[in-house]
Design a protein around this motif. Structure first.
Motif, PDB file in Angstrom:
ATOM      1  N   ARG A  37       0.871  -1.189   0.000  1.00  0.00           N
ATOM      2  CA  ARG A  37       0.000   0.000   0.000  1.00  0.00           C
ATOM      3  C   ARG A  37       0.901   1.231   0.000  1.00  0.00           C
ATOM      4  N   ILE A  38       0.721   2.094  -0.978  1.00  0.00           N
ATOM      5  CA  ILE A  38       1.574   3.285  -1.027  1.00  0.00           C
ATOM      6  C   ILE A  38       0.738   4.560  -0.922  1.00  0.00           C
ATOM      7  N   THR A  39       1.338   5.540  -0.251  1.00  0.00           N
ATOM      8  CA  THR A  39       0.726   6.851  -0.102  1.00  0.00           C
ATOM      9  C   THR A  39       1.700   7.880  -0.661  1.00  0.00           C
ATOM     10  N   VAL A  40       1.169   8.812  -1.447  1.00  0.00           N
ATOM     11  CA  VAL A  40       2.020   9.800  -2.111  1.00  0.00           C
ATOM     12  C   VAL A  40       1.773  11.186  -1.526  1.00  0.00           C
ATOM     13  N   SER A  41       2.837  11.964  -1.381  1.00  0.00           N
ATOM     14  CA  SER A  41       2.713  13.357  -0.940  1.00  0.00           C
ATOM     15  C   SER A  41       3.625  14.228  -1.797  1.00  0.00           C
ATOM     16  N   LEU A  42       3.337  15.515  -1.826  1.00  0.00           N
ATOM     17  CA  LEU A  42       4.143  16.448  -2.614  1.00  0.00           C
ATOM     18  C   LEU A  42       5.217  17.072  -1.728  1.00  0.00           C
ATOM     19  N   ASN A  43       6.464  16.893  -2.129  1.00  0.00           N
ATOM     20  CA  ASN A  43       7.579  17.549  -1.446  1.00  0.00           C
ATOM     21  C   ASN A  43       7.788  18.905  -2.124  1.00  0.00           C
ATOM     22  N   ILE A  44       7.329  19.955  -1.447  1.00  0.00           N
ATOM     23  CA  ILE A  44       7.342  21.290  -2.059  1.00  0.00           C
ATOM     24  C   ILE A  44       8.778  21.792  -2.234  1.00  0.00           C
ATOM     25  N   LYS A  45       9.642  21.488  -1.279  1.00  0.00           N
ATOM     26  CA  LYS A  45      11.026  21.975  -1.352  1.00  0.00           C
ATOM     27  C   LYS A  45      11.750  21.434  -2.584  1.00  0.00           C
ATOM     28  N   LEU A  46      11.504  20.160  -2.895  1.00  0.00           N
ATOM     29  CA  LEU A  46      12.168  19.547  -4.055  1.00  0.00           C
ATOM     30  C   LEU A  46      11.276  19.531  -5.290  1.00  0.00           C
ATOM     31  N   ASP A  47      10.017  20.019  -5.118  1.00  0.00           N
ATOM     32  CA  ASP A  47       9.041  20.051  -6.215  1.00  0.00           C
ATOM     33  C   ASP A  47       8.901  18.684  -6.889  1.00  0.00           C
ATOM     34  N   ARG A  48       8.636  17.670  -6.068  1.00  0.00           N
ATOM     35  CA  ARG A  48       8.425  16.341  -6.636  1.00  0.00           C
ATOM     36  C   ARG A  48       7.474  15.549  -5.734  1.00  0.00           C
ATOM     37  N   TYR A  49       6.839  14.551  -6.340  1.00  0.00           N
ATOM     38  CA  TYR A  49       5.966  13.657  -5.571  1.00  0.00           C
ATOM     39  C   TYR A  49       6.803  12.511  -5.019  1.00  0.00           C
ATOM     40  N   GLU A  50       6.476  12.145  -3.753  1.00  0.00           N
ATOM     41  CA  GLU A  50       7.234  11.073  -3.105  1.00  0.00           C
ATOM     42  C   GLU A  50       6.281  10.063  -2.485  1.00  0.00           C
ATOM     43  N   ALA A  51       6.663   8.800  -2.563  1.00  0.00           N
ATOM     44  CA  ALA A  51       5.803   7.716  -2.072  1.00  0.00           C
ATOM     45  C   ALA A  51       6.341   7.145  -0.772  1.00  0.00           C
ATOM     46  N   ASP A  52       5.406   6.836   0.129  1.00  0.00           N
ATOM     47  CA  ASP A  52       5.734   6.096   1.350  1.00  0.00           C
ATOM     48  C   ASP A  52       5.120   4.709   1.227  1.00  0.00           C
ATOM     49  N   PHE A  53       5.928   3.687   1.477  1.00  0.00           N
ATOM     50  CA  PHE A  53       5.455   2.305   1.383  1.00  0.00           C
ATOM     51  C   PHE A  53       5.038   1.826   2.770  1.00  0.00           C
ATOM     52  N   SER A  54       3.795   1.350   2.878  1.00  0.00           N
ATOM     53  CA  SER A  54       3.234   0.991   4.187  1.00  0.00           C
ATOM     54  C   SER A  54       3.996  -0.156   4.854  1.00  0.00           C
ATOM     55  N   ASN A  55       4.140  -1.280   4.166  1.00  0.00           N
ATOM     56  CA  ASN A  55       4.777  -2.462   4.759  1.00  0.00           C
ATOM     57  C   ASN A  55       6.282  -2.511   4.533  1.00  0.00           C
ATOM     58  N   LEU A  56       6.694  -2.014   3.384  1.00  0.00           N
ATOM     59  CA  LEU A  56       8.122  -2.053   3.069  1.00  0.00           C
ATOM     60  C   LEU A  56       8.910  -1.096   3.972  1.00  0.00           C
ATOM     61  N   GLY A  57       8.215  -0.037   4.424  1.00  0.00           N
ATOM     62  CA  GLY A  57       8.834   0.850   5.412  1.00  0.00           C
ATOM     63  C   GLY A  57       9.735   1.920   4.836  1.00  0.00           C
ATOM     64  N   VAL A  58       9.880   2.003   3.504  1.00  0.00           N
ATOM     65  CA  VAL A  58      10.725   3.051   2.912  1.00  0.00           C
ATOM     66  C   VAL A  58       9.878   4.290   2.627  1.00  0.00           C
ATOM     67  N   ARG A  59      10.523   5.448   2.679  1.00  0.00           N
ATOM     68  CA  ARG A  59       9.808   6.708   2.514  1.00  0.00           C
ATOM     69  C   ARG A  59      10.499   7.568   1.455  1.00  0.00           C
ATOM     70  N   ASP A  60       9.757   8.548   0.988  1.00  0.00           N
ATOM     71  CA  ASP A  60      10.298   9.599   0.108  1.00  0.00           C
ATOM     72  C   ASP A  60      10.887   9.050  -1.185  1.00  0.00           C
ATOM     73  N   ILE A  61      10.218   8.029  -1.753  1.00  0.00           N
ATOM     74  CA  ILE A  61      10.664   7.475  -3.037  1.00  0.00           C
ATOM     75  C   ILE A  61      10.007   8.286  -4.158  1.00  0.00           C
ATOM     76  N   PRO A  62      10.762   8.870  -5.069  1.00  0.00           N
ATOM     77  CA  PRO A  62      10.176   9.711  -6.121  1.00  0.00           C
ATOM     78  C   PRO A  62       9.153   8.960  -6.979  1.00  0.00           C
ATOM     79  N   VAL A  63       8.083   9.665  -7.333  1.00  0.00           N
ATOM     80  CA  VAL A  63       7.013   9.087  -8.156  1.00  0.00           C
ATOM     81  C   VAL A  63       6.747  10.014  -9.332  1.00  0.00           C
TER      82      VAL A  63
END
Length: 691
Positions: A106-132
């Motif tokens: 399950r992934i959730t995406v948010s906008l990183n305004i400072k870097l002007d890019r979308y980033e994904a957080d993986f619920s079970n995998l536990g990694v964050r801020d992966i560019p999308v």
């Protein structure tokens, strides 16, 4: 509806075969054997729609060999690709060693305004801020709020010069849901099934075995689907544990989100002022709150904004008004029996106080499902037969949200006079939802709509009955009915838990028995019964049932002292020196003893002393002071409504309350024979029917 016995009959297997053949003929490739789901689900903690997405791809066949191979494939994919939180590092290691990996997470995406890019957080995998890629975000906007389950292709490439950036790259995102649904296929396919067969298919598609429930229980479980098929629908279901209240919203539909624990914010639910993004109501078809007792807003205006949204489907934040179509479902547990709850409180009592006594909030509930009527789920409650892939069912309901069916009952029926505008809107929404579920092609008859309309009126009346308990006369009009456009016959719809037995019985009671209605210690209005016995003695007065209530004891002392001083004015036969009296006081609604007992006690003692019963079906209202002054009845309209609900046909009323009758609805006044009195003596005479 037939409320007969549940369970299998000799015809069940034949009926299942008929349904299966029809499903294969009209919905081939869209169905799955639910026992396969169960078998794999027990070993994999993934939502049902994720499993059935895979089963639909690999096991859509009659051939046992193909099904066996398909199940093996699905298990392999889940084993290799589904990320368990405790094995996240193992998966990341595999990604690093292989250079690429496909995961189900399950992934959730948010906008990183400072870097002007979308980033994904993986619920079970536990990694964050992966560019999308922004393409995925614009294509699947629900990634931005709450997240969705996906099959994600990942690459791993570590570059020495880019130490600060992540080596993980998202190559492909495939949401686990159907990209398109052919509505004509469903509407045409529906014609092949009878109503009962279609209900069976719908329930089996949610994993339940329809043959294990009676008709009433089937309809109550179908009602849980209403928020998924109807826009801006507000539903409440409270009941015992283990009856599947939240199952549908969490497991079956990828279009709904379950807010567990109940705590949320206005920004999360409605609109985030800082990021200028719409919250859950703008991104999901249904927002369900689990465990309503725990619902809290960190913002003071949270409930007010929720009320605004529930009424209009829009809310104001900042300088603009936003609209959304998400329905709201409130589910929770009732920890005591419904009978006790109805006597001591009301059916919204499990809600937090800020909501449970806010009539404006509760009035926005379109439907209240009586969860206590649905049996606790057992292993045999879950089906092994074929049903729709849950994602297919979810997309069918999502597409049907676009079609309005609210006026389908107007051709045959119109509403009775007790339904106000909010009631009419609620009933129309329930009728619309059920019509879309059961008759998506719009092909139905008068009897079909009457069945739906009767059920809809009951679901809304349950809300109104509780509002009457909490808010009094503002909500007195609860006698819901519908009128046949052809015969003009009016039919009333009742609520089962209100019961048919009246508290105040018809017929003459024993001398010394009196029923009075007044406000109890909790502030609620209830019915109290006085039972009196007289014995030879020397003027003692004993009371039972009052406990340690000082106000009630004082009122009964006043009554006996009044009789000592003025009993001869009523009758020379009343003796307070040669007789002993015992009066038992009963709080019939369990709301706490009342302090308004002086006049009822005087009448009860006089009735017993004179061996003369009170009038049949009589409710005694009013009170007297220690000097015999008549006091008017407070909250007269609400008390008269309780008189009606309790079975009173005659009401003894102080003349001082006559002026208050102007604010009581005429049809409520017309329900009784009102008997006025101006002195305590007159009250006794008229209660006993003495001219």
């Amino acid at each position: 509806m037939n409320l007969g016995q549940t369970g299998y009959t000799p015809e069940t297997d034949d009926a299942n075969e008929v349904i299966y053949r029809k499903l294969r003929e009209h919905f081939d490739g869209k169905i799955v054997r639910k026992d396969l789901t169960k078998a794999i689900k027990e070993g994999a903690n993934v939502p049902v729609y994720v499993l059935e997405f895979l089963l639909g791809q690999y096991c859509s066949s009659d051939d046992p060999k193909i099904i066996e191979d398909g199940v093996r494939n699905v298990k392999r994919i889940l084993t290799e690709n589904f990320v368990r939180p405790d094995e996240a590092q193992k998966v990341l290691s595999g990604l690093r060693e292989r250079g690429s990996y496909t995961v189900i997470d399950r992934i959730t995406v948010s906008l990183n305004i400072k870097l002007d890019r979308y980033e994904a957080d993986f619920s079970n995998l536990g990694v964050r801020d992966i560019p999308v890629s922004p393409d995925y975000v614009s294509k699947y906007d629900r990634l931005l709020c709450g997240g969705i389950w996906c099959i994600i292709g990942l690459d791993y490439e570590y570059i020495e010069e880019e130490k600060k950036s992540t080596p993980i790259r998202i190559v492909k995102i495939t949401p686990i849901q159907m990209p398109h649904i052919d509505m004509d296929e469903i509407k045409n396919g529906r014609r092949a099934f009878t109503k009962d067969e279609w209900i069976t298919v719908l329930l089996r598609s949610t994993g339940m075995e329809a043959d294990r429930f009676n008709d009433r229980e089937k309809w109550l479980q179908l009602a849980r689907m209403l928020p998924l098929i109807e826009n801006n629908f507000n539903l409440c279901e409270l009941g015992p544990r283990s009856t599947g209240k939240s199952h549908l919203y969490k497991e079956i539909s990828p279009n709904s989100i379950l807010v567990s624990g109940g705590q949320t914010t206005v920004a999360n639910l409605f609109y985030n002022m800082s990021s200028k993004t719409v919250g859950l109501v703008g991104l999901w078809d249904c927002v369900a709150f689990d465990e309503v007792a725990g619902i809290t807003f960190k913002d003071k205006d949270g409930i007010q904004i929720m009320k605004d949204y529930m009424a209009s489907g829009s809310f104001a934040r900042g300088k603009e008004e936003k609209a959304a179509s998400a329905s709201m479902a409130f589910v929770g547990n009732i920890n005591q029996s419904v009978d006790v709850l109805l006597k001591t409180s009301h059916l919204f009592d499990p809600f937090p106080d800020a909501m449970a006594y806010d009539t404006a909030f509760l009035d926005r509930m379109h439907c209240y499902i009586p969860g206590w009527e649905i049996p606790k789920y057992r292993p045999e409650s879950f089906t092994n037969e074929y049903g729709f892939i849950t994602d297919y069912l979810a997309e069918f309901m999502r597409e049907m949200r676009k079609e309005p069916f609210g006026d389908v009952c107007d051709k045959y029926f119109r509403f009775g006079s007790n339904l106000n505008q909010r009631d009419v809107i609620a009933v129309r929404k329930i009728v619309s939802g059920f019509s879309k579920l059961l008759y998506p092609n719009g092909e139905f008859g008068k009897e079909d709509i009457e069945e739906i309309l009767t059920f809809a009126l009951e679901m809304r009346r349950r809300v109104k009955e509780q509002l009457k308990k909490i808010g009094g006369m503002e909500f007195y009009d609860v006698n819901f009915s519908y009128i046949d456009n052809e015969s003009f016959e009016e039919r009333y719809v009742s609520v089962p838990e209100q019961g048919g037995g009246k508290i105040i019985p018809e017929g003459v009671t024993n001398p010394g028995n009196v029923y009075t209605i007044s406000q109890g210690k909790t502030g609620m209005i209830g019915v109290y019964r006085l039972e009196t016995q007289m014995l030879p003695g020397n003027g003692k007065f004993e009371r039972t049932g009052l406990g340690s209530d000082r106000d009630a004891k004082e009122a009964t002392n006043t009554a006996f002292n009044y009789l000592k001083a003025s009993g001869n004015q009523i009758s020379a036969s009343i003796s307070t020196t040669t007789k002993d009296y015992i009066t038992n006081y009963q709080d019939l609604n369990g709301i706490g003893m009342t302090k308004f007992l002086t006049l009822p006690t005087v009448i009860a003692l006089a009735s017993c002393a004179l061996s003369k019963p009170t009038l049949s079906s009589l409710a005694v209202l009013g009170e007297i002071s220690i000097s015999g002054t008549i006091l008017k009845v407070e909250e007269l309209a609400s008390i008269l409504q309780v008189c009606l609900d309790s079975g009173a046909k005659k009401v003894l009323l102080p003349i001082t309350s006559a002026a208050e009758l102007g604010i009581v609805p005429a049809d409520l006044i017309g329900a009784f024979s009102l008997i006025f009195y101006s002195t305590p003596q007159e009250a006794v005479y008229k209660a006993l029917g003495v001219e």
